[in-house]
Write a protein that holds these residues in place. Sequence first.
Motif, PDB file in Angstrom:
ATOM      1  N   HIS A  16      47.563  32.320  36.345  1.00  0.00           N
ATOM      2  CA  HIS A  16      46.348  32.282  35.517  1.00  0.00           C
ATOM      3  C   HIS A  16      45.711  30.901  35.575  1.00  0.00           C
ATOM      4  O   HIS A  16      46.241  29.932  35.035  1.00  0.00           O
ATOM      5  CB  HIS A  16      46.653  32.646  34.064  1.00  0.00           C
ATOM      6  N   HIS A  18      41.568  28.789  36.422  1.00  0.00           N
ATOM      7  CA  HIS A  18      40.107  28.903  36.488  1.00  0.00           C
ATOM      8  C   HIS A  18      39.589  27.915  37.535  1.00  0.00           C
ATOM      9  O   HIS A  18      40.348  27.102  38.051  1.00  0.00           O
ATOM     10  CB  HIS A  18      39.491  28.550  35.136  1.00  0.00           C
ATOM     11  N   LYS A 167      42.063  40.961  32.498  1.00  0.00           N
ATOM     12  CA  LYS A 167      42.389  40.081  31.376  1.00  0.00           C
ATOM     13  C   LYS A 167      41.572  40.478  30.163  1.00  0.00           C
ATOM     14  O   LYS A 167      40.374  40.743  30.276  1.00  0.00           O
ATOM     15  CB  LYS A 167      42.091  38.631  31.742  1.00  0.00           C
ATOM     16  N   HIS A 264      49.829  31.822  27.644  1.00  0.00           N
ATOM     17  CA  HIS A 264      49.861  30.602  26.806  1.00  0.00           C
ATOM     18  C   HIS A 264      50.953  30.660  25.734  1.00  0.00           C
ATOM     19  O   HIS A 264      51.886  29.890  25.755  1.00  0.00           O
ATOM     20  CB  HIS A 264      48.522  30.315  26.113  1.00  0.00           C
ATOM     21  N   ASP A 318      46.804  27.534  33.631  1.00  0.00           N
ATOM     22  CA  ASP A 318      45.576  27.668  32.850  1.00  0.00           C
ATOM     23  C   ASP A 318      44.663  26.469  33.072  1.00  0.00           C
ATOM     24  O   ASP A 318      43.915  26.066  32.188  1.00  0.00           O
ATOM     25  CB  ASP A 318      45.825  27.884  31.355  1.00  0.00           C
TER      26      ASP A 318
HETATM   27 ZN   LIG Z   1      42.572  30.571  30.813  1.00  0.00          ZN
END
Ligand SMILES: [Zn+2]
Length: 376
Positions: A16, A18, A167, A264, A318
């Motif tokens: 995960h 970005h 997601k 997370h 993340d």
């Molecule tokens: Zn994220």
Amino acid sequence: VSEEIPFVAGPLVDHHCHGVVLRDLDRASYESLMNEGAGAGRWTGTPFDSMLGLAIRRHCAPLLGLEPHADPEDYLVRRAELGHEEVGRRMLGAARLDVLLVDTGFVPEPLSSPADLAELAGDRVRVHEVLRLETVAERLLAAGASPAGLIDAVGRRLVVSGAVGAKSIAAYRSGLELPGERPRDADVARAVASLRPRDDGTFRVADPIVQAALAWTAIESGMPLQLHVGYGDSDVDLIRCDPLLLTAFLRATAPYGVPVLLLHNYPFHRHAAYLAQVFDHVFMDLGLAVHNTGPMARTLVAETLELAPFGKLLYSSDAFGLPELYLLGSLLFRRALSDVLIDLVSTDEMSADDAVRIGSLVLRDNAVRAYGLAVR
Ligand SMILES: [Zn+2]
């Protein structure tokens, strides 16, 4: 970063992450991207005065040709001299990544595409996309999808997209208390019909019935479902983001056998580890929390492995915006996991062979299984 770290030298799947920002950053912009806070503040001072700030100065500064623990101002000056592309190449290159699963649904400003990330990270890196359900629904609505047909249209989009997962950001919008049964079609159509576009014609899906229907659609499509859990920016009501709120949903979706991946989790990582133990289809990670807790991330990994089955913990960075976060996620997670394994081996609670095997499960094999990734 990993040759010298025992038991965790193998390939890494970041399940995960970005894109990174495509511009040079002044100090205020950089600080606003460091963590989930709003940047420097009258009372907060600089975000460099945090575990993450220490980690950037210690581990990222040498990659820019500076001494470890460089002053934040010197770091940012050097960063600006090199330019964002060169900094991106150095950080992602040093992160020693093998596979990236990129969430392409949150783009508050232009970000690197999955292909751009692969280029920054080096030849051997493969990238896959994860579709954000709410973003897919919002785009379909803006394009004129009918309320009654929206959820089916999202399901079809998932299937043809080539994405490896979906997601949900229900945590951000309506909380994690997803229902233990798929909402009825008539209720969903009514909820969708009540969504109104903004002045510019775009939509924001924040209805609990619609978000539940989207999550159920991923499960019924057989698409691994990521759920944002716990720690996030100040838009999150953290009290509604405890993964235990998902219990009814997890109990009801267990028979499908489709992986549900809790992202997370901090500060509820022990709750998530419990869910990963009692529900066969539940996986978890410590993304975002690892780089924010920096040198203290080892505690998180140890507390998670108290209960989490070894086949259920995945790695994610993340990382968002700053390429440093790719490097720090990888480095700090490998170190934290390695430290925990070394302890167990040195006290003869675990064999060295098991430590190597478990290291490889967590870094790569669990993600390969959960998402059905092709192995090279
Ligand atoms: Zn994220």
